[in-house]
Design a protein around this motif. Structure first.
Motif, mmCIF file in Angstrom:
data_model
loop_
_atom_site.group_PDB
_atom_site.id
_atom_site.type_symbol
_atom_site.label_atom_id
_atom_site.label_comp_id
_atom_site.label_asym_id
_atom_site.label_seq_id
_atom_site.Cartn_x
_atom_site.Cartn_y
_atom_site.Cartn_z
ATOM 1 N N THR A 1 -1.029 -0.975 -4.693
ATOM 2 C CA THR A 1 -2.095 0.046 -4.800
ATOM 3 C C THR A 1 -1.714 1.272 -4.291
ATOM 4 O OG1 THR A 1 -4.381 0.207 -4.063
ATOM 5 C CG2 THR A 1 -3.085 -0.987 -2.414
ATOM 6 N N PHE A 2 -2.081 2.216 -5.086
ATOM 7 C CA PHE A 2 -1.815 3.731 -4.786
ATOM 8 C C PHE A 2 -2.735 4.313 -4.000
ATOM 9 C CE2 PHE A 2 1.686 2.188 -7.427
ATOM 10 C CZ PHE A 2 2.812 3.090 -7.007
ATOM 11 N N HIS A 3 -2.558 4.966 -3.070
ATOM 12 C CA HIS A 3 -3.487 5.773 -2.237
ATOM 13 C C HIS A 3 -2.848 7.178 -1.963
ATOM 14 C CE1 HIS A 3 -6.328 2.642 -2.456
ATOM 15 N NE2 HIS A 3 -5.248 1.583 -2.085
ATOM 16 N N CYS A 4 -1.877 7.872 -2.521
ATOM 17 C CA CYS A 4 -1.153 8.998 -2.175
ATOM 18 C C CYS A 4 -1.760 10.073 -2.892
ATOM 19 C CB CYS A 4 0.383 8.624 -2.276
ATOM 20 S SG CYS A 4 0.603 8.269 -4.234
ATOM 21 N N VAL B 1 0.932 -1.383 0.098
ATOM 22 C CA VAL B 1 0.045 0.025 0.030
ATOM 23 C C VAL B 1 0.870 1.230 0.054
ATOM 24 C CG1 VAL B 1 -2.188 1.166 1.303
ATOM 25 C CG2 VAL B 1 -1.834 -1.261 1.128
ATOM 26 N N VAL B 2 0.650 1.920 -1.129
ATOM 27 C CA VAL B 2 1.532 3.428 -0.955
ATOM 28 C C VAL B 2 0.911 4.382 -0.649
ATOM 29 C CG1 VAL B 2 2.860 4.745 -2.605
ATOM 30 C CG2 VAL B 2 3.102 2.272 -2.954
ATOM 31 N N ILE C 1 -2.918 -0.903 -8.991
ATOM 32 C CA ILE C 1 -3.897 -0.485 -8.817
ATOM 33 C C ILE C 1 -3.867 1.193 -8.433
ATOM 34 C CG2 ILE C 1 -6.068 -0.120 -7.311
ATOM 35 C CD1 ILE C 1 -5.641 -3.077 -6.512
ATOM 36 N N ASN C 2 -4.626 1.904 -9.089
ATOM 37 C CA ASN C 2 -4.587 3.270 -8.995
ATOM 38 C C ASN C 2 -5.803 3.798 -8.713
ATOM 39 O OD1 ASN C 2 -3.342 5.940 -8.300
ATOM 40 N ND2 ASN C 2 -3.456 6.650 -10.551
ATOM 41 N N THR C 3 -6.087 4.228 -7.494
ATOM 42 C CA THR C 3 -7.289 5.217 -7.339
ATOM 43 C C THR C 3 -7.076 6.371 -6.799
ATOM 44 O OG1 THR C 3 -7.519 4.238 -5.095
ATOM 45 C CG2 THR C 3 -8.697 2.856 -6.838
#
Length: 316
Positions: free
Chosen positions: A203-206, A153-154, A231-233
């Motif tokens: 997965t990116f959450h930044c 998790v980023v 994943i990029n959201t």
């Protein structure tokens, strides 16, 4: 108090959220969408401006001297010149943490889609393949358990934390990469390249910043497993789209699931449009009814707090 809502369709295109709560706060003018050249005219003599993506620039603020407050239907505030707003005494307030559950939910919709292959098997059944199967169970498309897989998790804000929590509940090994050392983090914390190397799911959450722009590039992708999914959201600008399309086409990674792109609505010439094993949704992770209603509630609460002299979620 006059209120101009500049792009209500970005929050309520389906018409399922009433404007009653906004109308209780003042004289409201609802504008579905605003083009850049219409911004000043649509604001007019309003005291309060509410928007999602409309640019509120120095020129707009100078042209609309009555503006005292800008409220955002969003967590991000890069569409507002917050420094100039501060100089003019204009409060700018955002809406944070309204979409945590929804974005985490969509992240796992992607993960489960990839690991359980429900869409593939539904298609196979509808094409009559199960009917022709020699055995009771038909499973030519490989599936896999999440338990024991590594979820990297980023970003470890509210969404990153929720994604890690859900992944842990599935029995996944959680790895965190974030720019600051989190306090009391129960998971392994490491640098971005190590997180990418370990990931079965990255997965990116930044947020999108100068440091995160284009961070998903050829170099980072070269550190990932050929079996891994990305994943990029977060924000589309986090991904170098040409590099990701090349990695998918050459098999450097197995799949990508994206809810955001660099240009939105999607440009017809994005290199990801026809990319191999690339699933794209049209920026919908934040959009469940409950999430949008929560967003409007936060925006209205922010206005009430500002009117009472105790502004909340002020970013400038």
């Amino acid at each position: 108090m006059k209120i101009a809502v500049l792009d209500w369709y970005t929050v309520n295109i389906s018409g399922d959220i009433p404007v009653t709560q906004l109308e209780e706060l003042g004289d409201v003018r609802i504008i579905p969408l605003t083009n850049p050249e219409e911004t000043a005219a649509n604001i007019g003599d309003a005291d309060i401006v509410l928007c999602n993506k409309v640019l509120i620039t120095k020129e707009v603020m100078d042209a609309c001297p009555n503006i005292k407050y800008v409220g955002l239907f969003a967590t991000g505030f890069n569409n507002v010149d917050i420094d100039y707003a501060a100089k003019k005494g204009i409060a700018v307030c955002n809406a944070g943490q309204y979409s945590t559950n929804a974005v985490a939910q969509q992240t796992f919709a992607y993960i489960l889609d990839r690991f359980s292959r429900v869409r593939d098997y539904d298609t196979a059944v509808k094409n009559g393949e199960w009917e022709r199967s020699p055995a009771f169970s038909y499973f030519p498309v490989p599936t896999a358990e999440l338990a024991g897989k590594t979820l990297s998790v980023v970003g470890y804000g509210s969404i990153g934390k929720k994604v890690a929590e859900i992944g842990s509940a599935f029995g996944m090994n959680i790895v965190i990469s974030t720019r600051t050392q989190p306090k009391d983090c129960p998971y392994e914390v490491t640098d971005l390249f190590t997180a990418a190397e370990k990931a079965d799911v990255l997965t990116f959450h930044c947020p999108l910043t100068d440091k995160t722009a284009g961070i998903v590039n050829r170099e980072l992708l070269s550190h990932m497993k050929p079996s891994a999914m990305l994943i990029n959201t977060s924000r589309g600008g986090v991904v170098n789209e040409a590099d990701l399309a090349e990695a998918l086409g050459s098999g450097k990674i197995a799949a990508a699931y994206l809810d955001v792109l660099e240009k939105e609505p999607m440009s017809p010439d994005t290199p990801l449009k026809g990319a191999k094993n690339c699933v794209i949704t049209p920026h919908t992770a934040w959009a469940p009814f409950e999430t949008r209603q929560r967003l409007v509630d936060i925006v209205c609460d922010n206005i009430r707090a500002w009117i009472s002299g105790s502004p909340r979620n002020k970013v400038n």
